[in-house]
Design a protein around this motif. Structure first.
Motif, short mmCIF file in Angstrom:
data_model
loop_
_atom_site.label_atom_id
_atom_site.label_comp_id
_atom_site.label_asym_id
_atom_site.label_seq_id
_atom_site.Cartn_x
_atom_site.Cartn_y
_atom_site.Cartn_z
N THR A 49 0.25 7.13 0.57
CA THR A 49 -0.89 6.78 1.42
C THR A 49 -2.21 7.07 0.72
O THR A 49 -3.19 6.37 0.94
N TYR A 50 -2.21 8.04 -0.15
CA TYR A 50 -3.44 8.44 -0.85
C TYR A 50 -3.45 7.98 -2.31
O TYR A 50 -4.51 7.67 -2.85
N ILE A 51 -2.29 7.90 -2.94
CA ILE A 51 -2.23 7.54 -4.36
C ILE A 51 -2.39 6.03 -4.58
O ILE A 51 -3.14 5.60 -5.46
N VAL A 52 -1.71 5.21 -3.79
CA VAL A 52 -1.72 3.76 -3.99
C VAL A 52 -3.12 3.16 -3.87
O VAL A 52 -3.51 2.35 -4.72
N PRO A 53 -3.92 3.50 -2.86
CA PRO A 53 -5.27 2.91 -2.81
C PRO A 53 -6.13 3.27 -4.03
O PRO A 53 -6.90 2.44 -4.51
N PHE A 56 -4.70 1.09 -6.90
CA PHE A 56 -5.08 -0.30 -6.67
C PHE A 56 -6.58 -0.51 -6.87
O PHE A 56 -7.00 -1.59 -7.29
N SER A 57 -7.39 0.48 -6.57
CA SER A 57 -8.84 0.36 -6.82
C SER A 57 -9.13 0.27 -8.31
O SER A 57 -9.96 -0.52 -8.74
N ILE A 58 -8.41 1.07 -9.09
CA ILE A 58 -8.57 1.00 -10.55
C ILE A 58 -8.13 -0.36 -11.07
O ILE A 58 -8.82 -0.98 -11.90
N ILE A 59 -6.99 -0.84 -10.59
CA ILE A 59 -6.50 -2.17 -10.98
C ILE A 59 -7.52 -3.23 -10.60
O ILE A 59 -7.80 -4.15 -11.39
N PHE A 60 -8.10 -3.13 -9.42
CA PHE A 60 -9.08 -4.10 -8.95
C PHE A 60 -10.31 -4.13 -9.87
O PHE A 60 -10.72 -5.19 -10.34
N VAL A 61 -10.88 -2.97 -10.15
CA VAL A 61 -12.10 -2.90 -10.97
C VAL A 61 -11.83 -3.39 -12.39
O VAL A 61 -12.56 -4.24 -12.92
N ILE A 99 -5.96 -10.63 -7.95
CA ILE A 99 -6.77 -9.42 -7.86
C ILE A 99 -7.74 -9.48 -6.69
O ILE A 99 -7.92 -8.51 -5.96
N LEU A 100 -8.36 -10.62 -6.47
CA LEU A 100 -9.36 -10.72 -5.41
C LEU A 100 -8.75 -10.86 -4.01
O LEU A 100 -9.33 -10.37 -3.04
N ILE A 101 -7.59 -11.50 -3.91
CA ILE A 101 -7.02 -11.73 -2.59
C ILE A 101 -5.90 -10.75 -2.27
O ILE A 101 -5.89 -10.12 -1.21
N CYS A 102 -4.96 -10.58 -3.16
CA CYS A 102 -3.74 -9.83 -2.83
C CYS A 102 -3.85 -8.32 -3.01
O CYS A 102 -3.29 -7.57 -2.21
N SER A 107 -2.86 -3.07 -0.75
CA SER A 107 -3.09 -1.63 -0.71
C SER A 107 -3.20 -1.12 0.74
O SER A 107 -2.87 0.03 1.01
N ILE A 108 -3.60 -1.99 1.65
CA ILE A 108 -3.71 -1.60 3.06
C ILE A 108 -2.33 -1.30 3.65
O ILE A 108 -2.19 -0.43 4.50
#
Length: 173
Positions: A49-53, A56-61, A99-102, A107-108
């Motif tokens: 719940t805390y690690i994945v977001p 995923f934020s690092i992957i997104f950026v 990256i922008l959509i999925c 992550s939610i």
């Protein structure tokens, strides 16, 4: 049904947000089993719940910066517009789509226990994921075919058009 199994009306949520298996509210969270008999761990108690977001934020950026830079360079510099770079540009666009959509929507799923945006956005997200996978697979196939032709017959340039004709036919269901 066994006491403690989810699915019967006797499962309640207390004011503190803990699930109970009877009509009384308790301040401690009981272990509730799901229908398969496994123990259920509430989302706040799960490490993902805390690690994945964060991951995923690092992957997104990194993904937006890297693929976005590649797209900008390809569009601005005409010297970069050759056949292999066009395939790489296509891969970058497919990655940007995911990256922008999925990535934000996926992550939610690890953060909350339900899908808050309805069926339409769920279908759009899955469609974008499927399109991106298809684009990536066919782009890599075309790039491999083009590289093979360039190695086998380095003096012939017209073989690429044959690959571009064959790929859409292969892609048909």
């Amino acid at each position: 049904m066994d006491e403690g199994l989810i699915g019967e009306s006797f499962l309640n949520i207390s004011e503190e947000g803990f699930m109970t298996t009877d009509q009384t509210f308790t301040s401690e969270a009981p272990r509730v089993r799901n229908l398969t008999g496994d123990d259920y761990t509430p989302y706040p108690d799960r490490p993902e719940t805390y690690i994945v977001p964060v991951v995923f934020s690092i992957i997104f950026v990194v993904g937006v910066l890297g693929n976005g830079t590649l797209v900008v360079v390809f569009i601005r510099h005409r010297a970069m517009r050759n056949i292999p770079n066009t395939y790489i540009f296509s891969l970058a666009l497919a990655d940007l789509l995911v990256i922008l959509i999925c990535v934000p929507l996926t992550s939610i799923i690890y953060t909350i226990e339900y899908w808050p945006w309805g069926e339409t956005l769920c279908r759009i997200s899955e469609f974008a994921k499927d399109v991106s996978i298809g684009v990536s697979v066919f782009t890599l196939t075309a790039l491999s075919g083009e590289r093979y032709c360039a190695i086998v017959n380095p003096l012939r340039k017209l073989q690429v058009s044959g690959i571009l004709v064959i790929l859409p036919i292969i892609a048909l269901p």
